[in-house]
Scaffold this motif. Structure first.
Motif, PDB file in Angstrom:
ATOM      1  N   ALA A  28      41.678  36.929  46.639  1.00 29.62           N
ATOM      2  CA  ALA A  28      41.072  36.577  45.350  1.00 29.62           C
ATOM      3  C   ALA A  28      39.711  37.240  45.152  1.00 29.62           C
ATOM      4  O   ALA A  28      38.873  37.247  46.054  1.00 29.62           O
ATOM      5  CB  ALA A  28      40.936  35.066  45.228  1.00 29.62           C
ATOM      6  N   GLY A  29      39.548  37.799  43.955  1.00 28.02           N
ATOM      7  CA  GLY A  29      38.295  38.448  43.596  1.00 28.02           C
ATOM      8  C   GLY A  29      37.225  37.430  43.243  1.00 28.02           C
ATOM      9  O   GLY A  29      37.416  36.217  43.355  1.00 28.02           O
ATOM     10  N   GLU A  30      36.099  37.956  42.764  1.00 25.71           N
ATOM     11  CA  GLU A  30      34.976  37.085  42.431  1.00 25.71           C
ATOM     12  C   GLU A  30      34.979  36.633  40.982  1.00 25.71           C
ATOM     13  O   GLU A  30      34.441  35.580  40.662  1.00 25.71           O
ATOM     14  CB  GLU A  30      33.661  37.789  42.745  1.00 25.71           C
ATOM     15  CG  GLU A  30      33.476  37.996  44.239  1.00 25.71           C
ATOM     16  CD  GLU A  30      32.129  38.585  44.582  1.00 25.71           C
ATOM     17  OE1 GLU A  30      31.188  38.480  43.756  1.00 25.71           O
ATOM     18  OE2 GLU A  30      32.014  39.144  45.677  1.00 25.71           O
ATOM     19  N   ARG A  31      35.587  37.451  40.085  1.00 22.97           N
ATOM     20  CA  ARG A  31      35.589  37.092  38.667  1.00 22.97           C
ATOM     21  C   ARG A  31      36.765  37.759  37.971  1.00 22.97           C
ATOM     22  O   ARG A  31      37.350  38.708  38.465  1.00 22.97           O
ATOM     23  CB  ARG A  31      34.282  37.498  37.996  1.00 22.97           C
ATOM     24  CG  ARG A  31      34.075  38.996  37.963  1.00 22.97           C
ATOM     25  CD  ARG A  31      32.714  39.341  37.386  1.00 22.97           C
ATOM     26  NE  ARG A  31      32.547  40.786  37.417  1.00 22.97           N
ATOM     27  CZ  ARG A  31      32.313  41.531  36.368  1.00 22.97           C
ATOM     28  NH1 ARG A  31      32.182  40.982  35.179  1.00 22.97           N
ATOM     29  NH2 ARG A  31      32.179  42.829  36.472  1.00 22.97           N
ATOM     30  N   VAL A  32      37.082  37.220  36.813  1.00 18.21           N
ATOM     31  CA  VAL A  32      38.137  37.792  35.984  1.00 18.21           C
ATOM     32  C   VAL A  32      37.642  39.129  35.434  1.00 18.21           C
ATOM     33  O   VAL A  32      36.474  39.270  35.062  1.00 18.21           O
ATOM     34  CB  VAL A  32      38.513  36.821  34.844  1.00 18.21           C
ATOM     35  CG1 VAL A  32      39.439  37.468  33.834  1.00 18.21           C
ATOM     36  CG2 VAL A  32      39.140  35.556  35.415  1.00 18.21           C
ATOM     37  N   ASN A  33      38.525  40.104  35.391  1.00 17.89           N
ATOM     38  CA  ASN A  33      38.211  41.421  34.849  1.00 17.89           C
ATOM     39  C   ASN A  33      37.739  41.252  33.402  1.00 17.89           C
ATOM     40  O   ASN A  33      38.476  40.706  32.568  1.00 17.89           O
ATOM     41  CB  ASN A  33      39.471  42.286  34.920  1.00 17.89           C
ATOM     42  CG  ASN A  33      39.284  43.677  34.365  1.00 17.89           C
ATOM     43  OD1 ASN A  33      38.584  43.899  33.392  1.00 17.89           O
ATOM     44  ND2 ASN A  33      39.975  44.625  34.982  1.00 17.89           N
ATOM     45  N   PRO A  34      36.516  41.705  33.074  1.00 13.54           N
ATOM     46  CA  PRO A  34      35.993  41.528  31.715  1.00 13.54           C
ATOM     47  C   PRO A  34      36.871  42.171  30.631  1.00 13.54           C
ATOM     48  O   PRO A  34      36.979  41.629  29.534  1.00 13.54           O
ATOM     49  CB  PRO A  34      34.609  42.183  31.760  1.00 13.54           C
ATOM     50  CG  PRO A  34      34.252  42.255  33.201  1.00 13.54           C
ATOM     51  CD  PRO A  34      35.534  42.328  33.959  1.00 13.54           C
ATOM     52  N   LEU A  35      37.498  43.311  30.928  1.00 11.41           N
ATOM     53  CA  LEU A  35      38.375  43.930  29.929  1.00 11.41           C
ATOM     54  C   LEU A  35      39.638  43.103  29.716  1.00 11.41           C
ATOM     55  O   LEU A  35      40.135  43.014  28.591  1.00 11.41           O
ATOM     56  CB  LEU A  35      38.744  45.367  30.325  1.00 11.41           C
ATOM     57  CG  LEU A  35      37.651  46.411  30.154  1.00 11.41           C
ATOM     58  CD1 LEU A  35      38.170  47.799  30.536  1.00 11.41           C
ATOM     59  CD2 LEU A  35      37.096  46.419  28.746  1.00 11.41           C
ATOM     60  N   ALA A  36      40.153  42.481  30.772  1.00 10.73           N
ATOM     61  CA  ALA A  36      41.313  41.602  30.612  1.00 10.73           C
ATOM     62  C   ALA A  36      40.933  40.423  29.702  1.00 10.73           C
ATOM     63  O   ALA A  36      41.690  40.064  28.796  1.00 10.73           O
ATOM     64  CB  ALA A  36      41.800  41.094  31.971  1.00 10.73           C
ATOM     65  N   ALA A  37      39.761  39.846  29.931  1.00 11.99           N
ATOM     66  CA  ALA A  37      39.302  38.737  29.083  1.00 11.99           C
ATOM     67  C   ALA A  37      39.110  39.211  27.643  1.00 11.99           C
ATOM     68  O   ALA A  37      39.481  38.509  26.697  1.00 11.99           O
ATOM     69  CB  ALA A  37      38.007  38.163  29.645  1.00 11.99           C
ATOM     70  N   GLN A  38      38.579  40.408  27.466  1.00  9.27           N
ATOM     71  CA  GLN A  38      38.331  40.932  26.124  1.00  9.27           C
ATOM     72  C   GLN A  38      39.635  41.160  25.357  1.00  9.27           C
ATOM     73  O   GLN A  38      39.743  40.757  24.192  1.00  9.27           O
ATOM     74  CB  GLN A  38      37.562  42.256  26.213  1.00  9.27           C
ATOM     75  CG  GLN A  38      37.267  42.880  24.861  1.00  9.27           C
ATOM     76  CD  GLN A  38      36.497  44.190  24.968  1.00  9.27           C
ATOM     77  OE1 GLN A  38      35.830  44.465  25.953  1.00  9.27           O
ATOM     78  NE2 GLN A  38      36.598  44.999  23.922  1.00  9.27           N
ATOM     79  N   VAL A  39      40.628  41.771  26.004  1.00  8.04           N
ATOM     80  CA  VAL A  39      41.874  42.056  25.269  1.00  8.04           C
ATOM     81  C   VAL A  39      42.655  40.784  24.972  1.00  8.04           C
ATOM     82  O   VAL A  39      43.365  40.718  23.973  1.00  8.04           O
ATOM     83  CB  VAL A  39      42.763  43.119  25.964  1.00  8.04           C
ATOM     84  CG1 VAL A  39      42.012  44.435  26.106  1.00  8.04           C
ATOM     85  CG2 VAL A  39      43.315  42.639  27.289  1.00  8.04           C
ATOM     86  N   MET A  40      42.515  39.775  25.801  1.00  8.36           N
ATOM     87  CA  MET A  40      43.165  38.494  25.511  1.00  8.36           C
ATOM     88  C   MET A  40      42.439  37.794  24.358  1.00  8.36           C
ATOM     89  O   MET A  40      43.082  37.231  23.469  1.00  8.36           O
ATOM     90  CB  MET A  40      43.214  37.614  26.755  1.00  8.36           C
ATOM     91  CG  MET A  40      44.119  38.136  27.857  1.00  8.36           C
ATOM     92  SD  MET A  40      45.848  38.305  27.379  1.00  8.36           S
ATOM     93  CE  MET A  40      46.373  36.590  27.468  1.00  8.36           C
ATOM     94  N   ALA A  41      41.119  37.849  24.352  1.00 10.98           N
ATOM     95  CA  ALA A  41      40.343  37.243  23.260  1.00 10.98           C
ATOM     96  C   ALA A  41      40.685  37.899  21.927  1.00 10.98           C
ATOM     97  O   ALA A  41      40.701  37.225  20.890  1.00 10.98           O
ATOM     98  CB  ALA A  41      38.855  37.349  23.553  1.00 10.98           C
ATOM     99  N   GLU A  42      40.993  39.191  21.949  1.00  7.92           N
ATOM    100  CA  GLU A  42      41.362  39.902  20.726  1.00  7.92           C
ATOM    101  C   GLU A  42      42.577  39.288  20.033  1.00  7.92           C
ATOM    102  O   GLU A  42      42.719  39.378  18.823  1.00  7.92           O
ATOM    103  CB  GLU A  42      41.675  41.374  21.028  1.00  7.92           C
ATOM    104  CG  GLU A  42      40.483  42.208  21.388  1.00  7.92           C
ATOM    105  CD  GLU A  42      40.840  43.617  21.827  1.00  7.92           C
ATOM    106  OE1 GLU A  42      39.913  44.398  22.084  1.00  7.92           O
ATOM    107  OE2 GLU A  42      42.052  43.963  21.915  1.00  7.92           O
ATOM    108  N   ILE A  43      43.443  38.658  20.820  1.00 11.74           N
ATOM    109  CA  ILE A  43      44.651  38.045  20.250  1.00 11.74           C
ATOM    110  C   ILE A  43      44.568  36.511  20.260  1.00 11.74           C
ATOM    111  O   ILE A  43      45.571  35.821  20.127  1.00 11.74           O
ATOM    112  CB  ILE A  43      45.939  38.542  20.943  1.00 11.74           C
ATOM    113  CG1 ILE A  43      45.923  38.229  22.432  1.00 11.74           C
ATOM    114  CG2 ILE A  43      46.131  40.035  20.691  1.00 11.74           C
ATOM    115  CD1 ILE A  43      47.258  38.444  23.122  1.00 11.74           C
TER     116      ILE A  43
END
Length: 142
Positions: free
Chosen positions: A42-57
């Protein structure tokens, strides 16, 4: 309630998006399904681009954090799906029985457009997965 566990190495991108899609579709349609996700390292945080593209929808990953895969998670899942990230016995602390591997590209280090493409691939696969789970055995859609 059926539980689908999405497993990736860092649980920072693909598996987080898949978990979010399952839970959103289940909530929107009152399906007895829940998505969970975890990483073998497990990493330290969610990938910011993954969060951004999900927020877009309209799907938020706020508050989500990478989770370490445990044997208990694997034991309680009805289906376990790896995301195409080389999850194998040497990196996996739990003895998991894989339902399938989706073979998706890792969004880490990718362009925003590529991460959107990966998101859309995950959405399509999750929609198919939910249809498969919700369709009674022996019946086909018309």
């Amino acid at each position: 309630m059926k539980t689908v566990l999405f497993v990736c190495v860092h649980n920072a991108g693909r598996s987080q998006m898949a978990e979010a899609f399952v839970n959103k579709f289940a909530a929107d349609h009152d399906y007895p399904i829940r998505g969970l996700s975890a990483g073998t390292e497990a990493g330290e945080r969610v990938n910011p681009l993954a969060a951004q593209v999900m927020a877009e929808i309209g799907i938020s990953l706020d508050g989500q954090k990478p989770k370490q895969l445990t044997q208990a998670m694997a034991d309680h899942a009805d289906r376990i799906i790896t995301m195409g990230c080389g999850v194998d016995a040497t990196s996996c602390p739990a003895r998991i029985h894989l339902s399938e591997d989706w073979g998706l590209d890792d969004p880490a280090g990718q362009s925003l457009e590529k991460v959107r493409e990966i998101r859309d691939q995950i959405r399509t696969r999750v929609e198919g997965l939910i249809a498969d789970i919700m369709l009674p055995k022996g019946r086909t859609e018309r």
